[in-house]
Design an enzyme around this catalytic site. Structure first.
Site, PDB file in Angstrom:
ATOM      1  N   ARG A  20      45.782  51.042  51.088  1.00  0.00           N
ATOM      2  CA  ARG A  20      44.870  50.783  52.206  1.00  0.00           C
ATOM      3  C   ARG A  20      44.370  52.061  52.853  1.00  0.00           C
ATOM      4  O   ARG A  20      43.590  51.989  53.810  1.00  0.00           O
ATOM      5  CB  ARG A  20      45.632  49.995  53.275  1.00  0.00           C
ATOM      6  CG  ARG A  20      45.378  48.515  53.247  1.00  0.00           C
ATOM      7  CD  ARG A  20      46.320  47.941  54.266  1.00  0.00           C
ATOM      8  NE  ARG A  20      45.839  46.802  54.930  1.00  0.00           N
ATOM      9  CZ  ARG A  20      46.182  45.558  54.604  1.00  0.00           C
ATOM     10  NH1 ARG A  20      46.922  45.319  53.565  1.00  0.00           N
ATOM     11  NH2 ARG A  20      45.752  44.560  55.321  1.00  0.00           N
ATOM     12  N   LYS A  32      42.156  37.479  49.440  1.00  0.00           N
ATOM     13  CA  LYS A  32      42.956  38.225  48.459  1.00  0.00           C
ATOM     14  C   LYS A  32      44.261  37.498  48.142  1.00  0.00           C
ATOM     15  O   LYS A  32      44.629  37.327  46.985  1.00  0.00           O
ATOM     16  CB  LYS A  32      43.284  39.640  48.973  1.00  0.00           C
ATOM     17  CG  LYS A  32      42.079  40.472  49.354  1.00  0.00           C
ATOM     18  CD  LYS A  32      42.465  41.843  49.851  1.00  0.00           C
ATOM     19  CE  LYS A  32      43.305  41.862  51.107  1.00  0.00           C
ATOM     20  NZ  LYS A  32      42.648  41.335  52.313  1.00  0.00           N
ATOM     21  N   ARG A  73      49.325  33.278  62.720  1.00  0.00           N
ATOM     22  CA  ARG A  73      49.819  34.662  62.720  1.00  0.00           C
ATOM     23  C   ARG A  73      49.385  35.386  63.988  1.00  0.00           C
ATOM     24  O   ARG A  73      48.243  35.224  64.427  1.00  0.00           O
ATOM     25  CB  ARG A  73      49.253  35.399  61.490  1.00  0.00           C
ATOM     26  CG  ARG A  73      50.191  35.402  60.319  1.00  0.00           C
ATOM     27  CD  ARG A  73      49.550  35.899  59.049  1.00  0.00           C
ATOM     28  NE  ARG A  73      48.939  37.221  59.120  1.00  0.00           N
ATOM     29  CZ  ARG A  73      48.411  37.849  58.060  1.00  0.00           C
ATOM     30  NH1 ARG A  73      48.452  37.283  56.867  1.00  0.00           N
ATOM     31  NH2 ARG A  73      47.861  39.029  58.179  1.00  0.00           N
ATOM     32  N   ARG A 132      41.582  44.813  63.096  1.00  0.00           N
ATOM     33  CA  ARG A 132      41.801  44.884  61.642  1.00  0.00           C
ATOM     34  C   ARG A 132      40.488  45.135  60.900  1.00  0.00           C
ATOM     35  O   ARG A 132      40.463  45.863  59.909  1.00  0.00           O
ATOM     36  CB  ARG A 132      42.449  43.580  61.156  1.00  0.00           C
ATOM     37  CG  ARG A 132      43.916  43.485  61.566  1.00  0.00           C
ATOM     38  CD  ARG A 132      44.411  42.065  61.551  1.00  0.00           C
ATOM     39  NE  ARG A 132      44.505  41.483  60.236  1.00  0.00           N
ATOM     40  CZ  ARG A 132      44.501  40.173  60.006  1.00  0.00           C
ATOM     41  NH1 ARG A 132      44.386  39.317  61.015  1.00  0.00           N
ATOM     42  NH2 ARG A 132      44.614  39.723  58.784  1.00  0.00           N
ATOM     43  N   ARG A 159      43.213  30.121  59.893  1.00  0.00           N
ATOM     44  CA  ARG A 159      44.361  30.160  58.966  1.00  0.00           C
ATOM     45  C   ARG A 159      45.646  29.753  59.680  1.00  0.00           C
ATOM     46  O   ARG A 159      45.875  30.090  60.834  1.00  0.00           O
ATOM     47  CB  ARG A 159      44.548  31.572  58.411  1.00  0.00           C
ATOM     48  CG  ARG A 159      45.818  31.683  57.557  1.00  0.00           C
ATOM     49  CD  ARG A 159      45.876  32.945  56.758  1.00  0.00           C
ATOM     50  NE  ARG A 159      45.743  34.132  57.568  1.00  0.00           N
ATOM     51  CZ  ARG A 159      45.603  35.349  57.063  1.00  0.00           C
ATOM     52  NH1 ARG A 159      45.582  35.519  55.755  1.00  0.00           N
ATOM     53  NH2 ARG A 159      45.493  36.385  57.860  1.00  0.00           N
TER      54      ARG A 159
END
Ligand code: AP5
Length: 209
Positions: free
Chosen positions: A89, A14, A156, A167, A123
């Protein structure tokens, strides 16, 4: 005017696609994750309240996120259009947004869970400018350093295995019901989010035509 929502699980791409499309359309890219991470880094009151939830991979409580989003969305630069990335969300967030503004299109990113886990665990981000990298699909030119400002890239805290699993579950339980909310409104545009960023971008532009 474009008023767009990107809806999809963590790691679906996203943020990558939102930055590119918002630039292309000349609209504001509003990522609640980025705003919250900036608040955490600056140790504001909001950041201190949000930090623990984010590290654990849980959602930040609706009242905190809604207050922040309402304030941001009513600023003059959003009058020309906006792209919401990571908001809403939960059903209460979506209902509050419905009362606040009109939305034109909701693009939902469809992608298998194993791909998400791969993308998230690889990532890396620049803590200084926020540029997003991936050890596999978008590595930095110099290992561990941002191409733009040379800052040391970070992993992260919520991109570790435990928080990733949380998540994905939070997405299934609390965010996936929004697909039906927007389908009923006739605004939902599902796209296949597998494949290269260029291919995914082309599918999104086609869905928005
Ligand atoms: P947030 O920052 O919004 O995280 P997220 O939704 O989990 O999304 P991600 O940023 O992890 O993934 P993405 O889909 O943007 O993928 P990306 O483009 O980076 O939220 C973080 C936390 O903040 C939440 O857990 C919560 O605590 C809190 N929060 C935020 N909003 C909230 C809200 N509304 N309410 C309550 N709490 C909220 O891509 C991932 C990786 O894959 C990158 O390395 C990228 O380079 C790579 N990649 C991208 N596209 C491709 C491709 N096509 N092929 C190969 N690799 C790709």
């Amino acid at each position: 005017m474009h008023r767009i929502i990107f809806l999809g699980p963590p790691g679906a791409g996203k943020g990558t696609q939102a930055a590119e499309l918002a630039h292309r359309l000349g609209i504001v890219h509003l990522s609640t994750g980025d705003i919250l991470r900036a608040a955490v880094a600056q140790k504001t009151e909001l950041g201190q309240q949000a930090d623990g939830f984010m590290r654990a991979g849980q959602l930040v409580p609706d009242d905190l996120v809604l207050g922040m989003l309402k304030e941001r969305l009513t600023q003059p630069d959003c009058r020309g259009g906006f792209l919401l990335d990571g908001f809403p969300r939960t059903i209460p967030q979506a209902e509050a947004l419905d009362r606040l503004t009109e939305i034109d299109r909701v693009v939902s990113f469809e992608i298998p869970a194993p791909t998400l886990i791969e993308r998230l665990s690889r990532r890396r981000i620049c803590p200084k400018c926020g540029t997003n990298y991936n050890l596999e699909s978008k590595p930095p030119r110099v290992a561990g350093r941002c191409d733009l400002d040379g800052a040391e890239l970070v992993h992260r805290p919520d991109d570790q295995p435990g928080p990733i699993e949380t998540r994905l579950k939070v997405y299934r339980d609390q965010t996936a019901p929004l697909l039906e909310h927007y389908r009923r409104q006739g605004r939902l545009h599902p796209i296949n989010a597998s494949g290269s960023p260029a291919d995914v971008g082309a599918r999104i532009r086609k869905a928005l035509q």
